[in-house]
Design a protein around this motif. Structure first.
Motif, PDB file in Angstrom:
ATOM      1  N   SER A 106       6.518 -47.062  34.083  1.00  0.00           N
ATOM      2  CA  SER A 106       5.494 -47.489  33.138  1.00  0.00           C
ATOM      3  C   SER A 106       5.617 -46.620  31.889  1.00  0.00           C
ATOM      4  O   SER A 106       5.466 -45.400  31.970  1.00  0.00           O
ATOM      5  N   ILE A 107       5.899 -47.241  30.740  1.00  0.00           N
ATOM      6  CA  ILE A 107       6.087 -46.507  29.495  1.00  0.00           C
ATOM      7  C   ILE A 107       5.061 -47.008  28.501  1.00  0.00           C
ATOM      8  O   ILE A 107       5.127 -48.155  28.053  1.00  0.00           O
ATOM      9  N   ASP A 108       4.077 -46.154  28.136  1.00  0.00           N
ATOM     10  CA  ASP A 108       2.997 -46.523  27.224  1.00  0.00           C
ATOM     11  C   ASP A 108       2.938 -45.562  26.045  1.00  0.00           C
ATOM     12  O   ASP A 108       3.035 -44.348  26.224  1.00  0.00           O
ATOM     13  N   LYS A 109       2.752 -46.116  24.843  1.00  0.00           N
ATOM     14  CA  LYS A 109       2.573 -45.344  23.606  1.00  0.00           C
ATOM     15  C   LYS A 109       3.617 -44.234  23.470  1.00  0.00           C
ATOM     16  O   LYS A 109       3.296 -43.078  23.239  1.00  0.00           O
ATOM     17  N   THR A 110       4.871 -44.573  23.629  1.00  0.00           N
ATOM     18  CA  THR A 110       5.957 -43.598  23.618  1.00  0.00           C
ATOM     19  C   THR A 110       6.995 -43.994  22.578  1.00  0.00           C
ATOM     20  O   THR A 110       7.347 -45.167  22.472  1.00  0.00           O
ATOM     21  N   ASP A 111       7.461 -43.004  21.808  1.00  0.00           N
ATOM     22  CA  ASP A 111       8.524 -43.222  20.829  1.00  0.00           C
ATOM     23  C   ASP A 111       9.812 -42.632  21.371  1.00  0.00           C
ATOM     24  O   ASP A 111       9.905 -41.432  21.572  1.00  0.00           O
ATOM     25  N   GLY A 112      10.801 -43.435  21.615  1.00  0.00           N
ATOM     26  CA  GLY A 112      12.111 -42.958  22.030  1.00  0.00           C
ATOM     27  C   GLY A 112      12.155 -42.478  23.462  1.00  0.00           C
ATOM     28  O   GLY A 112      12.149 -41.291  23.725  1.00  0.00           O
ATOM     29  N   CYS A 113      12.201 -43.398  24.383  1.00  0.00           N
ATOM     30  CA  CYS A 113      12.300 -43.058  25.801  1.00  0.00           C
ATOM     31  C   CYS A 113      13.619 -43.615  26.336  1.00  0.00           C
ATOM     32  O   CYS A 113      13.858 -44.816  26.270  1.00  0.00           O
ATOM     33  N   LEU A 114      14.466 -42.734  26.837  1.00  0.00           N
ATOM     34  CA  LEU A 114      15.754 -43.125  27.390  1.00  0.00           C
ATOM     35  C   LEU A 114      15.667 -42.967  28.896  1.00  0.00           C
ATOM     36  O   LEU A 114      15.402 -41.870  29.393  1.00  0.00           O
TER      37      LEU A 114
END
Length: 156
Positions: free
Chosen positions: A143-151
């Protein structure tokens, strides 16, 4: 019920706006430049925390940096698969979790790296910038929320 509003209390009327003089903002010269304020804010960092709370069986990892750990690596050994890991405000740190765990939460981290083996439930990333996550085992949901640049690296 509702109170009656008289004509002088109605601020949207033209008569009200014209009768009151508008205040003029005067610039006040400041002694501290904005760049100095930002530099002072970064120097006040909290102490790094990496501890296990037996109540709720949760690991708390906070304020880790590249220099707070040997070789810049914070290692956590999971003994019980019901344990959770909560990682908060880590900057330029690498966190390695060994063992099978319930869930991982990465919150408000910058340039952080996370490597874990197997998560039974999920891996959450919230309010992060430039983070890297690697699951070497199985993780059913990310779950990826309100994130800039997630690898995210996922094993087969």
């Amino acid at each position: 019920g509702l109170k009656k509003v008289s004509r002088d209390q109605q601020t949207w009327r033209k008569e009200y706006k014209a009768s009151k003089p508008t205040p003029v903002a005067t610039p006040v010269p400041s002694a501290v430049k904005p760049s100095q304020v930002k530099a002072n804010q970064k120097t006040t960092t909290a102490t790094p925390v990496c501890k296990f709370q037996s109540l709720g069986s949760k690991w708390i990892v906070e304020h880790q940096t590249k220099t707070s750990n040997p070789n810049g690596l914070c290692t956590i050994e999971i003994k019980n698969p019901k344990e959770q890991v909560y990682i908060y405000k880590c900057e330029e740190a690498t966190i390695q979790i060994k063992g099978k765990l319930k869930s991982v939460v990465l919150d408000s981290c910058k340039k952080a790296n996370l490597v874990f083996e197997t998560a039974i439930s999920s891996c959450e990333v919230v309010n992060c910038k430039r983070v890297q996550i690697q699951a070497t085992g199985i993780c059913p949901s990310f779950s990826i929320d309100k994130t800039d640049g997630c690898l995210t690296y996922i094993s087969e």
